[in-house]
Every structure is written in structure tokens, then in C-alpha cells.
Design a protein around this motif. Structure first.
Motif, short mmCIF file in Angstrom:
data_model
loop_
_atom_site.label_atom_id
_atom_site.label_comp_id
_atom_site.label_asym_id
_atom_site.label_seq_id
_atom_site.Cartn_x
_atom_site.Cartn_y
_atom_site.Cartn_z
N ASP A 42 0.82 -1.21 0.00
CA ASP A 42 0.00 0.00 0.00
C ASP A 42 0.85 1.26 0.00
OD1 ASP A 42 -2.34 -1.41 -0.12
OD2 ASP A 42 -2.89 -1.11 1.98
N ALA A 43 1.91 1.28 0.79
CA ALA A 43 2.78 2.46 0.84
C ALA A 43 3.41 2.73 -0.52
CB ALA A 43 3.85 2.30 1.91
N ALA A 44 3.87 1.68 -1.18
CA ALA A 44 4.48 1.85 -2.50
C ALA A 44 3.44 2.35 -3.51
CB ALA A 44 5.08 0.53 -2.98
N ASN A 45 2.24 1.78 -3.47
CA ASN A 45 1.19 2.24 -4.37
C ASN A 45 0.85 3.70 -4.14
OD1 ASN A 45 0.80 -0.04 -5.90
ND2 ASN A 45 -0.82 -0.85 -4.61
N LEU A 46 0.70 4.09 -2.89
CA LEU A 46 0.36 5.48 -2.58
C LEU A 46 1.49 6.42 -2.98
CD1 LEU A 46 -1.34 4.99 0.89
CD2 LEU A 46 -2.45 5.43 -1.29
N ALA A 47 2.73 5.99 -2.81
CA ALA A 47 3.88 6.85 -3.12
C ALA A 47 3.97 7.19 -4.60
CB ALA A 47 5.17 6.18 -2.66
N ILE A 48 3.46 6.33 -5.47
CA ILE A 48 3.55 6.60 -6.90
C ILE A 48 2.21 7.01 -7.51
CG2 ILE A 48 5.54 5.11 -7.24
CD1 ILE A 48 3.60 2.98 -8.37
N GLY A 49 1.24 7.33 -6.66
CA GLY A 49 -0.03 7.82 -7.17
C GLY A 49 -0.96 6.74 -7.66
N GLN A 50 -0.84 5.55 -7.13
CA GLN A 50 -1.71 4.45 -7.51
C GLN A 50 -2.66 4.14 -6.37
OE1 GLN A 50 -1.57 3.00 -10.66
NE2 GLN A 50 -0.20 4.72 -11.00
N GLY A 51 -3.57 3.21 -6.59
CA GLY A 51 -4.50 2.82 -5.53
C GLY A 51 -5.48 3.93 -5.24
N GLY A 52 -5.70 4.19 -3.94
CA GLY A 52 -6.69 5.19 -3.54
C GLY A 52 -6.23 6.62 -3.70
N VAL A 53 -4.94 6.86 -3.92
CA VAL A 53 -4.42 8.21 -4.10
C VAL A 53 -4.09 8.40 -5.58
CG1 VAL A 53 -2.61 9.85 -3.49
CG2 VAL A 53 -3.50 8.28 -1.79
N LEU A 54 -4.81 9.28 -6.21
CA LEU A 54 -4.64 9.44 -7.64
C LEU A 54 -3.89 10.73 -7.96
CD1 LEU A 54 -8.12 8.16 -8.78
CD2 LEU A 54 -5.97 6.92 -8.61
N VAL A 55 -2.77 10.91 -7.29
CA VAL A 55 -1.90 12.04 -7.58
C VAL A 55 -0.48 11.48 -7.64
CG1 VAL A 55 -1.66 12.66 -5.14
CG2 VAL A 55 -1.20 14.36 -6.88
N THR A 56 0.28 11.90 -8.63
CA THR A 56 1.65 11.40 -8.77
C THR A 56 2.60 12.25 -7.94
OG1 THR A 56 2.19 12.81 -10.65
CG2 THR A 56 1.13 10.67 -11.14
N PRO A 57 3.80 11.75 -7.65
CA PRO A 57 4.77 12.57 -6.93
C PRO A 57 5.08 13.88 -7.65
CG PRO A 57 5.45 10.28 -6.88
CD PRO A 57 4.27 10.36 -7.81
N LEU A 58 5.12 13.87 -8.97
CA LEU A 58 5.39 15.11 -9.72
C LEU A 58 4.25 16.11 -9.55
CD1 LEU A 58 7.18 16.75 -11.58
CD2 LEU A 58 6.13 15.58 -13.52
N GLN A 59 3.00 15.63 -9.60
CA GLN A 59 1.87 16.53 -9.38
C GLN A 59 1.91 17.13 -7.98
OE1 GLN A 59 -1.09 13.59 -10.32
NE2 GLN A 59 -1.67 14.63 -12.21
N LEU A 60 2.26 16.32 -7.01
CA LEU A 60 2.35 16.79 -5.64
C LEU A 60 3.48 17.80 -5.48
CD1 LEU A 60 0.97 16.47 -2.94
CD2 LEU A 60 2.49 14.56 -2.46
N ALA A 61 4.63 17.53 -6.11
CA ALA A 61 5.76 18.47 -6.05
C ALA A 61 5.38 19.80 -6.70
CB ALA A 61 6.98 17.86 -6.74
N ARG A 62 4.66 19.75 -7.82
CA ARG A 62 4.22 21.00 -8.46
C ARG A 62 3.26 21.77 -7.57
NH1 ARG A 62 1.77 20.36 -14.06
NH2 ARG A 62 2.16 22.59 -14.16
N ALA A 63 2.38 21.05 -6.89
CA ALA A 63 1.43 21.71 -5.99
C ALA A 63 2.16 22.40 -4.85
CB ALA A 63 0.41 20.71 -5.46
N TYR A 64 3.11 21.68 -4.22
CA TYR A 64 3.90 22.27 -3.13
C TYR A 64 4.67 23.49 -3.64
CZ TYR A 64 3.39 18.78 0.60
OH TYR A 64 2.93 17.99 1.61
N ALA A 65 5.30 23.36 -4.80
CA ALA A 65 6.09 24.48 -5.34
C ALA A 65 5.20 25.69 -5.61
CB ALA A 65 6.79 24.04 -6.63
N ALA A 66 4.02 25.46 -6.15
CA ALA A 66 3.11 26.57 -6.43
C ALA A 66 2.64 27.24 -5.14
CB ALA A 66 1.91 26.09 -7.24
#
Length: 172
Positions: free
Chosen positions: A46-70
Motif C-alpha cells: 500500500d505504501a508503494a502504491n500510494l507513493a507513486i499515485g496508484q490505488g486510492g491516491v490518484l496524484v503522482t509525486p510530480l503533481q504533488l511536487a508541483r502543488a507544493y512548489a506553487a
């Protein structure tokens, strides 16, 4: 099915009738069925799936990084780039790489300041825990906490920003 005793699972033909996208509705239905079957149990992978935007979390690490940067840079959303500049072998810069602006977060300066403060406090507390300066129990790491409450809160905050941004883009 074993483990489903006493649980009300939505029938396969029902659920999410408000969605016009039937494929999305079917996906959400199956996700709900899986979560109901497992009772929210954290499983291996589950942790691996969530970390790459799979499973119940549908956001990728890049999308999350862009959100934080913005959030951190005052609301400007940039298109990601791999480098900052092109340099010669002697280290002198040939040209700077300026990432193009992809949009702006639909949030006031006050809201962005609050979010930066919120993330700053979380970061300070977790660095303090790592260094042994603050208590370890009861202070979650945003998006990574064990148990999921801070993960859910952080993802909700980012999701709300994305939802508002998408609705503004559709209206424009």
C-alpha cells in the motif's frame, strides 16, 4: 466472500450515478468495494502504491511536487524542467532555463500564506522529532503519516486547490 459479513457493499450496477463518465464511476465503485472488503486494513504494498499515485491516491509525486512548489512560490504553477541552466565544461553558464508559467492557483495570498505556515509547522515538528527536540507521538508528517489522517488532510487540501483550479479553467 470471507470478511464481508455484516458489510453493505454497493451492487455492481449502482453507485456514483451522478458521474457521466461511466468508466470513472465503475473504477470508484470497485475501489469502494475493495476498501469495504479490506476494512481499511493497511496491506503490504500500500505504501508503494500510494507513493507513486496508484490505488486510492490518484496524484503522482510530480503533481504533488508541483502543488507544493506553487504554494511555496506565491501561487504560480510552472511547467517542470529538469535543469536550471546549460553550462560549459568550465562551469560558465551558456543559458538559463526558465520554466514556463502553466497557471496560477486560485487562492488568495492570505490562503497561500496559511498553507505555507501549516506546512512549515509540520516540517519544523518533524525535523524536531528526528533530532529528538520535540515529542515523537501525535505529530504526523504531511502525506506520509502512519494511519493516514495527516495524509488524508494534506491530500484534501491539495485536492481542493486542484478542484477549484479545474473549475476556474473550465469556466474560462
Amino acid at each position: 466472500m470471507a470478511g464481508d459479513e455484516g458489510r453493505q457493499l454497493p451492487p455492481r450496477g449502482q453507485g456514483y450515478p451522478e458521474l457521466a463518465d461511466r468508466a470513472r464511476a465503475a473504477y470508484l465503485r470497485e475501489l469502494a468495494r475493495e476498501n469495504c472488503r479490506g476494512g481499511g486494513t493497511w496491506r503490504g504494498g500500500d505504501a508503494a502504491n500510494l507513493a507513486i499515485g496508484q490505488g486510492g491516491v490518484l496524484v503522482t509525486p510530480l503533481q504533488l511536487a508541483r502543488a507544493y512548489a506553487a504554494i511555496a512560490n506565491g501561487g504560480t504553477l510552472h511547467s517542470p524542467r529538469v535543469g536550471l541552466r546549460v553550462v560549459r565544461p568550465d562551469g560558465t553558464a551558456v543559458r538559463e532555463i526558465t520554466p514556463p508559467v502553466a497557471g496560477r492557483l486560485p487562492a488568495s495570498a492570505q490562503t497561500l500564506r496559511f498553507m505555507v505556515s501549516w506546512l512549515g509547522v509540520q516540517t519544523f515538528m518533524n525535523v524536531g522529532m528526528t533530532l529528538g527536540l520535540t515529542p515523537i507521538v501525535g505529530v504526523p508528517l504531511p502525506f506520509v503519516s502512519y494511519g493516514g489522517s495527516a495524509t488524508v488532510a494534506g491530500l484534501v487540501a491539495v485536492g481542493l486547490l486542484q478542484a477549484v483550479h479545474r473549475s476556474k479553467a473550465v469556466q474560462a
